[in-house]
Scaffold this active site. Sequence first.
Site, short mmCIF file in Angstrom:
data_model
loop_
_atom_site.label_atom_id
_atom_site.label_comp_id
_atom_site.label_asym_id
_atom_site.label_seq_id
_atom_site.Cartn_x
_atom_site.Cartn_y
_atom_site.Cartn_z
CE1 TYR A 33 -3.29 -3.05 0.90
CE2 TYR A 33 -4.32 -1.18 -0.20
CZ TYR A 33 -4.34 -2.52 0.17
OH TYR A 33 -5.40 -3.31 -0.19
NE ARG A 61 -2.74 -0.35 -4.83
CZ ARG A 61 -3.91 -0.90 -4.46
NH1 ARG A 61 -3.94 -1.75 -3.44
NH2 ARG A 61 -5.03 -0.59 -5.08
CG ASN A 104 -10.67 2.73 -9.69
OD1 ASN A 104 -10.74 1.51 -9.84
ND2 ASN A 104 -10.72 3.58 -10.70
CG ASP A 133 -7.29 5.88 -8.02
OD1 ASP A 133 -7.16 5.25 -9.09
OD2 ASP A 133 -8.23 6.68 -7.84
CG HIS A 171 -13.95 -2.20 -3.98
ND1 HIS A 171 -13.55 -2.56 -5.25
CD2 HIS A 171 -15.12 -2.86 -3.76
CE1 HIS A 171 -14.42 -3.41 -5.76
NE2 HIS A 171 -15.38 -3.60 -4.89
CB CYS A 188 -4.08 3.66 16.23
SG CYS A 188 -5.29 4.78 16.98
CD GLU A 197 -8.47 -6.51 -22.02
OE1 GLU A 197 -7.58 -6.79 -22.83
OE2 GLU A 197 -8.32 -6.59 -20.78
CB ALA A 228 -11.23 5.49 -20.10
C1 BV8 Z 1 -17.66 -10.03 -1.05
C2 BV8 Z 1 -9.84 -2.92 -2.77
C3 BV8 Z 1 -18.98 -11.31 0.42
C4 BV8 Z 1 -8.50 -3.33 -2.30
C5 BV8 Z 1 -10.80 -4.63 -4.22
C6 BV8 Z 1 -19.86 -13.82 -6.27
C7 BV8 Z 1 -20.64 -13.04 -5.42
C8 BV8 Z 1 -20.06 -12.39 -4.34
C9 BV8 Z 1 -18.67 -12.49 -4.12
C10 BV8 Z 1 -17.91 -13.26 -4.96
C11 BV8 Z 1 -18.49 -13.92 -6.02
N1 BV8 Z 1 -17.52 -14.59 -6.65
C12 BV8 Z 1 -16.34 -14.36 -6.05
C13 BV8 Z 1 -16.55 -13.57 -5.02
C14 BV8 Z 1 -15.51 -13.11 -4.11
C15 BV8 Z 1 -14.80 -11.83 -4.57
C16 BV8 Z 1 -14.65 -11.71 -6.06
O1 BV8 Z 1 -15.45 -11.08 -6.73
N2 BV8 Z 1 -13.59 -12.31 -6.58
C17 BV8 Z 1 -13.30 -12.21 -8.00
C18 BV8 Z 1 -11.79 -12.10 -8.21
C19 BV8 Z 1 -13.90 -13.40 -8.70
N3 BV8 Z 1 -15.52 -10.66 -4.09
C20 BV8 Z 1 -15.25 -10.24 -2.84
O2 BV8 Z 1 -14.51 -10.82 -2.07
C21 BV8 Z 1 -15.98 -8.99 -2.38
N4 BV8 Z 1 -16.58 -9.26 -1.12
O3 BV8 Z 1 -18.25 -10.44 -2.00
O4 BV8 Z 1 -17.98 -10.32 0.24
C22 BV8 Z 1 -19.26 -11.29 1.87
C23 BV8 Z 1 -20.54 -11.00 2.28
C24 BV8 Z 1 -20.80 -11.01 3.65
C25 BV8 Z 1 -19.77 -11.28 4.58
C26 BV8 Z 1 -18.48 -11.53 4.13
C27 BV8 Z 1 -18.20 -11.55 2.77
C28 BV8 Z 1 -14.99 -7.85 -2.15
C29 BV8 Z 1 -14.42 -7.39 -3.46
C30 BV8 Z 1 -13.56 -6.13 -3.24
C31 BV8 Z 1 -12.09 -6.49 -3.27
N5 BV8 Z 1 -11.27 -5.28 -3.19
N6 BV8 Z 1 -10.09 -3.50 -4.08
C32 BV8 Z 1 -7.40 -2.59 -3.02
O5 BV8 Z 1 -7.63 -2.02 -4.11
O6 BV8 Z 1 -6.28 -2.58 -2.49
S1 BV8 Z 1 -11.18 -5.20 -5.74
C33 BV8 Z 1 -10.10 -4.66 -6.93
O7 BV8 Z 1 -10.63 -5.20 -8.13
C34 BV8 Z 1 -10.03 -3.17 -7.16
O8 BV8 Z 1 -10.95 -2.42 -6.41
C35 BV8 Z 1 -10.42 -3.08 -8.64
O9 BV8 Z 1 -10.95 -1.86 -8.97
C36 BV8 Z 1 -11.41 -4.17 -8.67
C37 BV8 Z 1 -12.01 -4.61 -9.93
O10 BV8 Z 1 -11.00 -4.76 -10.87
P1 BV8 Z 1 -11.04 -3.72 -12.08
O11 BV8 Z 1 -11.26 -2.37 -11.54
O12 BV8 Z 1 -12.02 -4.20 -13.07
O13 BV8 Z 1 -9.57 -3.79 -12.58
P2 BV8 Z 1 -8.93 -4.84 -13.58
O14 BV8 Z 1 -7.47 -4.63 -13.55
O15 BV8 Z 1 -9.50 -6.20 -13.32
O16 BV8 Z 1 -9.51 -4.41 -15.02
C38 BV8 Z 1 -9.16 -3.16 -15.58
C39 BV8 Z 1 -9.90 -3.07 -16.90
O17 BV8 Z 1 -9.58 -1.81 -17.48
C40 BV8 Z 1 -9.48 -4.13 -17.90
O18 BV8 Z 1 -10.63 -4.68 -18.50
C41 BV8 Z 1 -8.66 -3.36 -18.95
O19 BV8 Z 1 -8.85 -3.86 -20.25
C42 BV8 Z 1 -9.24 -1.98 -18.84
N7 BV8 Z 1 -8.32 -0.90 -19.17
C43 BV8 Z 1 -6.97 -0.84 -18.97
N8 BV8 Z 1 -6.51 0.37 -19.38
C44 BV8 Z 1 -7.58 1.06 -19.84
C45 BV8 Z 1 -8.73 0.26 -19.71
N9 BV8 Z 1 -9.96 0.67 -20.09
C46 BV8 Z 1 -10.05 1.91 -20.61
N10 BV8 Z 1 -8.99 2.74 -20.77
C47 BV8 Z 1 -7.75 2.35 -20.40
N11 BV8 Z 1 -6.71 3.19 -20.58
#
Ligand code: BV8
Length: 250
Positions: free
Chosen positions: A65, A68, A100, A102, A117, A146, A213, A229
């Site tokens: 962190y 970042r 995000n 950030d 998030h 803290c 993509e 974007a």
């Molecule tokens: C939860 C904070 C339940 C930390 C982040 C089904 C239902 C519910 C949950 C789940 C489920 N299946 C799986 C899960 C669990 C999990 C999950 O979704 N896992 C995934 C990997 C399958 N979800 C969770 O754990 C969530 N919690 O569901 O809790 C619960 C309920 C009750 C009690 C207990 C538990 C919590 C999810 C949050 C995790 N934290 N971030 C930190 O940042 O340090 S998530 C992290 O991923 C970031 O926030 C990020 O923003 C986020 C999503 O990713 P993207 O933003 O999409 O980024 P990525 O790199 O993947 O993609 C970027 C895109 O941009 C690409 O497509 C690329 O092509 C494009 N791009 C690149 N450059 C450009 C561009 N587009 C345009 N212009 C450009 N220039």
Amino acid sequence: MRTPSFLQRVREARRVVVLTGAGVSAESGVPTFRGTDGLWRHHRAEDLATPEAFARDPRLVWEWYEWRRRLIATRRPNPAHEAIADLEARVQEFLLITQNVDGLHRQAGSRRLVELHGSLWRVRCLAEGTVTENLEVPLPSLPPYCACGALVRPDVVWFGEALPPGAIRQAYDAAESCDVMLVVGTSALVQPAAALPMIGKAHGAYVVEVNLEPTPLSAFADECHHGKAGEVLPQLLGSLMRPRSLTHNP
Ligand code: BV8
């Protein structure tokens, strides 16, 4: 009768929602989560952004962190953040839902936003639960503590953690009642955020995706604009910013 374009729909919309992911900050030089630039010291973000990783090695997670925070502190919002902030000023009811952490949307002027998030510019005391803004770069110590002596953690939602109830409720309500939803820079993989466009569509919203993509959302979106974007959004929204008389309605 021709199908109204995105621009016409935004002009006529009562409520517009924007959902963003890491891709909206890519042109500010902030690594995305799953892109080729997403690794840090050979660790995947998903392996570090968990309560288990923090419990196992709070120093390592805080070093990530800190890395970042130092990087983002030198970055500025890009034209994509600015176009979204401009859009907010022109829409009657608007909500930006960002995944995000950030802080760049707020820096660009966005005010009606939900940080689903959390934010890496806030820290939470593990003993008291108090959340405070912390903009210190570098941090005084790794891991930081803290004033009460307990460890603090980043005030973000890790994988396996529930999202803040208020934030996710606000996001669902907005998705269920918006006329247009613009989805920018997300791989649409992380739940429950990734479900929001589908909820919007199920409730009649016109869904537009802007992403580098195709994603799992692309097949369901009403419009897909594949590109950067920071280039696509100013083009897509640019004529909204000019008085109606000066723009040719496509
Ligand atoms: C939860 C904070 C339940 C930390 C982040 C089904 C239902 C519910 C949950 C789940 C489920 N299946 C799986 C899960 C669990 C999990 C999950 O979704 N896992 C995934 C990997 C399958 N979800 C969770 O754990 C969530 N919690 O569901 O809790 C619960 C309920 C009750 C009690 C207990 C538990 C919590 C999810 C949050 C995790 N934290 N971030 C930190 O940042 O340090 S998530 C992290 O991923 C970031 O926030 C990020 O923003 C986020 C999503 O990713 P993207 O933003 O999409 O980024 P990525 O790199 O993947 O993609 C970027 C895109 O941009 C690409 O497509 C690329 O092509 C494009 N791009 C690149 N450059 C450009 C561009 N587009 C345009 N212009 C450009 N220039």
